[in-house]
Design a protein around this motif. Structure first.
Motif, PDB file in Angstrom:
ATOM      1  N   PRO A  96      36.539  54.033 -30.801  1.00 40.53           N
ATOM      2  CA  PRO A  96      35.243  52.533 -30.631  1.00 40.53           C
ATOM      3  C   PRO A  96      35.674  51.584 -29.747  1.00 40.53           C
ATOM      4  O   PRO A  96      36.865  51.451 -30.967  1.00 40.53           O
ATOM      5  N   ILE A  97      35.451  51.413 -28.821  1.00 36.08           N
ATOM      6  CA  ILE A  97      35.100  50.282 -27.905  1.00 36.08           C
ATOM      7  C   ILE A  97      34.165  49.290 -28.567  1.00 36.08           C
ATOM      8  O   ILE A  97      32.821  49.620 -28.249  1.00 36.08           O
ATOM      9  N   PHE A  98      33.640  48.649 -29.341  1.00 34.42           N
ATOM     10  CA  PHE A  98      32.661  47.613 -29.816  1.00 34.42           C
ATOM     11  C   PHE A  98      32.374  46.935 -28.371  1.00 34.42           C
ATOM     12  O   PHE A  98      33.544  46.031 -28.159  1.00 34.42           O
ATOM     13  N   PHE A  99      31.091  46.661 -28.596  1.00 37.50           N
ATOM     14  CA  PHE A  99      30.668  45.465 -27.613  1.00 37.50           C
ATOM     15  C   PHE A  99      30.610  44.025 -27.575  1.00 37.50           C
ATOM     16  O   PHE A  99      30.920  43.004 -27.062  1.00 37.50           O
ATOM     17  N   LYS A 100      30.948  43.954 -28.638  1.00 38.96           N
ATOM     18  CA  LYS A 100      31.297  42.508 -29.375  1.00 38.96           C
ATOM     19  C   LYS A 100      32.674  41.890 -30.271  1.00 38.96           C
ATOM     20  O   LYS A 100      32.595  43.031 -31.882  1.00 38.96           O
ATOM     21  N   PRO A 101      33.254  41.481 -29.904  1.00 38.27           N
ATOM     22  CA  PRO A 101      34.430  41.497 -30.595  1.00 38.27           C
ATOM     23  C   PRO A 101      34.583  40.839 -32.082  1.00 38.27           C
ATOM     24  O   PRO A 101      33.429  40.251 -32.080  1.00 38.27           O
ATOM     25  N   LYS A 102      35.438  41.342 -33.054  1.00 37.14           N
ATOM     26  CA  LYS A 102      35.029  40.568 -33.954  1.00 37.14           C
ATOM     27  C   LYS A 102      36.250  39.373 -33.917  1.00 37.14           C
ATOM     28  O   LYS A 102      37.301  39.156 -33.135  1.00 37.14           O
ATOM     29  N   GLU A 103      35.848  38.080 -34.976  1.00 37.15           N
ATOM     30  CA  GLU A 103      36.454  37.490 -34.958  1.00 37.15           C
ATOM     31  C   GLU A 103      37.985  37.848 -35.554  1.00 37.15           C
ATOM     32  O   GLU A 103      39.006  36.706 -35.315  1.00 37.15           O
ATOM     33  N   ASN A 104      38.954  38.287 -35.870  1.00 39.07           N
ATOM     34  CA  ASN A 104      39.178  38.751 -36.306  1.00 39.07           C
ATOM     35  C   ASN A 104      39.718  40.080 -36.483  1.00 39.07           C
ATOM     36  O   ASN A 104      39.091  41.168 -37.316  1.00 39.07           O
ATOM     37  N   LYS A 105      40.951  41.260 -35.816  1.00 38.72           N
ATOM     38  CA  LYS A 105      40.976  42.300 -35.390  1.00 38.72           C
ATOM     39  C   LYS A 105      41.151  42.680 -36.985  1.00 38.72           C
ATOM     40  O   LYS A 105      41.035  43.912 -37.391  1.00 38.72           O
ATOM     41  N   ASP A 107      39.048  42.104 -39.758  1.00 37.34           N
ATOM     42  CA  ASP A 107      37.492  42.420 -39.723  1.00 37.34           C
ATOM     43  C   ASP A 107      37.101  43.722 -39.962  1.00 37.34           C
ATOM     44  O   ASP A 107      37.732  44.432 -39.171  1.00 37.34           O
ATOM     45  N   ILE A 108      35.722  44.369 -40.542  1.00 32.33           N
ATOM     46  CA  ILE A 108      35.449  44.826 -40.824  1.00 32.33           C
ATOM     47  C   ILE A 108      35.152  45.234 -39.342  1.00 32.33           C
ATOM     48  O   ILE A 108      33.884  44.077 -38.539  1.00 32.33           O
ATOM     49  N   SER A 109      34.589  46.148 -38.907  1.00 32.30           N
ATOM     50  CA  SER A 109      33.905  47.164 -37.447  1.00 32.30           C
ATOM     51  C   SER A 109      32.389  46.992 -37.690  1.00 32.30           C
ATOM     52  O   SER A 109      31.639  48.007 -38.835  1.00 32.30           O
ATOM     53  N   LYS A 110      31.672  46.714 -37.106  1.00 38.35           N
ATOM     54  CA  LYS A 110      30.323  46.648 -36.785  1.00 38.35           C
ATOM     55  C   LYS A 110      29.523  46.688 -35.611  1.00 38.35           C
ATOM     56  O   LYS A 110      30.096  45.971 -34.927  1.00 38.35           O
ATOM     57  N   GLY A 111      28.450  47.130 -35.782  1.00 37.33           N
ATOM     58  CA  GLY A 111      27.609  47.074 -34.211  1.00 37.33           C
ATOM     59  C   GLY A 111      27.955  48.116 -32.853  1.00 37.33           C
ATOM     60  O   GLY A 111      28.164  49.165 -33.390  1.00 37.33           O
ATOM     61  N   PHE A 112      27.382  47.919 -32.018  1.00 38.93           N
ATOM     62  CA  PHE A 112      27.491  49.226 -31.095  1.00 38.93           C
ATOM     63  C   PHE A 112      28.502  49.109 -30.082  1.00 38.93           C
ATOM     64  O   PHE A 112      29.454  48.548 -30.410  1.00 38.93           O
TER      65      PHE A 112
END
Length: 182
Positions: A96-105, A107-112
């Protein structure tokens, strides 16, 4: 086929064992454990026949601020008019490649996200299947780190019989994963 499965398992184990020992000093890295109930109906099945994954466990882990890896074993029980039996086994690996990056790698993944997927399976009618598809989706995060993933899989599957005959078929799937980040 067996060589591919063994190679993927060895590579997965090597990545896990060769991680930097200083990772223990980093902040907690979350791991997602969930279930992916799935049913398969192929066009060549008789009426009323289908497969159900009886080991629908999902493992997901963050690799970077935008990337995760998701692994799902496949162990299908074939429900057939002539009797039920294990019909297919293998695995599915997604990135999964998330459109919005997390602040810290960590962190829990969420979003599109959009995920390229490789599926390698063997079915009981002496046929190897390699699927390649793309999955756009959304990771929905609830309180207490519970999560639900929705995805739509589109792509193709290569069917290779033991006698060497090959053919391609379309793949369409709806993915719903329920679980928790630990």
């Amino acid at each position: 086929m067996k060589k591919i499965v063994v190679l993927v398992l060895i590579l997965t184990a090597a990545v896990g064992l060769c991680r930097n020992p200083l990772l223990a000093q980093e902040e907690k890295r979350f791991t997602f454990i969930g279930i992916n109930p799935s049913v398969t109906v192929e066009p060549f099945y008789e009426e009323g026949e289908f497969d159900i994954n009886i080991f629908p466990v999902v493992y997901q882990r963050s690799l970077a601020k935008r990337f995760d890896i998701r692994l799902t074993p496949l162990l299908n029980l074939g429900i057939r008019n002539t009797g039920n039996k294990i019909s297919q086994y293998g695995f599915e690996a997604a990135l999964p490649i998330f459109f919005k990056p997390k602040e810290n790698k960590n962190d829990i993944s969420k979003g599109f996200f959009v995920a390229p997927i490789l599926s390698v399976t063997r079915n009981r009618i002496e046929q190897n299947n390699i699927g390649l598809w793309i999955e756009p989706g959304y990771n929905l995060l609830f309180e207490d780190k519970f999560a639900m993933t929705f995805g739509l899989q589109l792509g193709g599957t290569n069917f290779t019989d033991d006698d060497g005959e090959t053919k391609w078929g379309n793949h369409f799937g709806i993915k719903i994963i329920i679980g928790k980040w630990l």
